[in-house]
Design a protein around this motif. Structure first.
Motif, PDB file in Angstrom:
ATOM      1  N   ILE A   1     -44.128 -95.069  49.201  1.00 43.35           N
ATOM      2  CA  ILE A   1     -45.417 -94.964  48.510  1.00 43.35           C
ATOM      3  C   ILE A   1     -46.463 -96.097  49.249  1.00 43.35           C
ATOM      4  N   ALA A   2     -45.757 -97.182  49.346  1.00 44.19           N
ATOM      5  CA  ALA A   2     -46.527 -98.571  50.114  1.00 44.19           C
ATOM      6  C   ALA A   2     -46.728 -98.075  51.652  1.00 44.19           C
ATOM      7  N   PHE A   3     -45.647 -97.692  52.155  1.00 42.18           N
ATOM      8  CA  PHE A   3     -46.030 -97.109  53.703  1.00 42.18           C
ATOM      9  C   PHE A   3     -47.142 -95.939  53.656  1.00 42.18           C
ATOM     10  N   LEU A   4     -47.120 -95.060  52.791  1.00 44.92           N
ATOM     11  CA  LEU A   4     -47.939 -94.007  52.884  1.00 44.92           C
ATOM     12  C   LEU A   4     -49.461 -94.445  52.449  1.00 44.92           C
ATOM     13  N   SER A   5     -49.915 -95.369  51.644  1.00 42.64           N
ATOM     14  CA  SER A   5     -50.921 -96.005  51.359  1.00 42.64           C
ATOM     15  C   SER A   5     -51.363 -96.916  52.323  1.00 42.64           C
ATOM     16  N   GLY A   6     -50.505 -97.557  52.983  1.00 45.61           N
ATOM     17  CA  GLY A   6     -50.935 -98.313  54.024  1.00 45.61           C
ATOM     18  C   GLY A   6     -51.391 -97.499  55.371  1.00 45.61           C
ATOM     19  N   ALA A   7     -50.874 -96.362  55.598  1.00 45.59           N
ATOM     20  CA  ALA A   7     -51.145 -95.343  56.607  1.00 45.59           C
ATOM     21  C   ALA A   7     -52.656 -94.671  56.271  1.00 45.59           C
ATOM     22  N   ALA A   8     -52.777 -94.486  54.866  1.00 38.72           N
ATOM     23  CA  ALA A   8     -54.054 -94.136  54.558  1.00 38.72           C
ATOM     24  C   ALA A   8     -55.217 -95.066  54.952  1.00 38.72           C
ATOM     25  N   LEU A   9     -54.684 -96.349  54.981  1.00 40.82           N
ATOM     26  CA  LEU A   9     -55.823 -97.331  54.826  1.00 40.82           C
ATOM     27  C   LEU A   9     -56.089 -97.520  56.633  1.00 40.82           C
TER      28      LEU A   9
END
Length: 60
Positions: A11-19
């Motif tokens: 989840i942290a990687f996906l939200s970082g990618a969204a940023l």
């Protein structure tokens, strides 16, 4: 690494990618930042709990 820790890391990687995606709506950026913060803290807690539960050298 425990299953919840892997989930929070993902989840942290996906939200970082969204940023990292340019030209986003402001609410989407805010949501990604909040998600990144919550999943990061949850990851740290899950890692600490997993390490504490698995570490017991006296069980022989």
């Amino acid at each position: 690494m425990s299953k919840p820790a892997v989930l929070f890391l993902l989840i942290a990687f996906l939200s970082g990618a969204a940023l990292a995606v340019p030209d986003q709506v402001q609410w989407l950026t805010a949501l990604a930042k909040i998600t990144l913060a919550v999943s990061g803290v949850s990851l740290a807690v899950a890692l600490l709990i997993g390490k504490r539960v698995k570490f017991d050298p006296v069980l022989r």
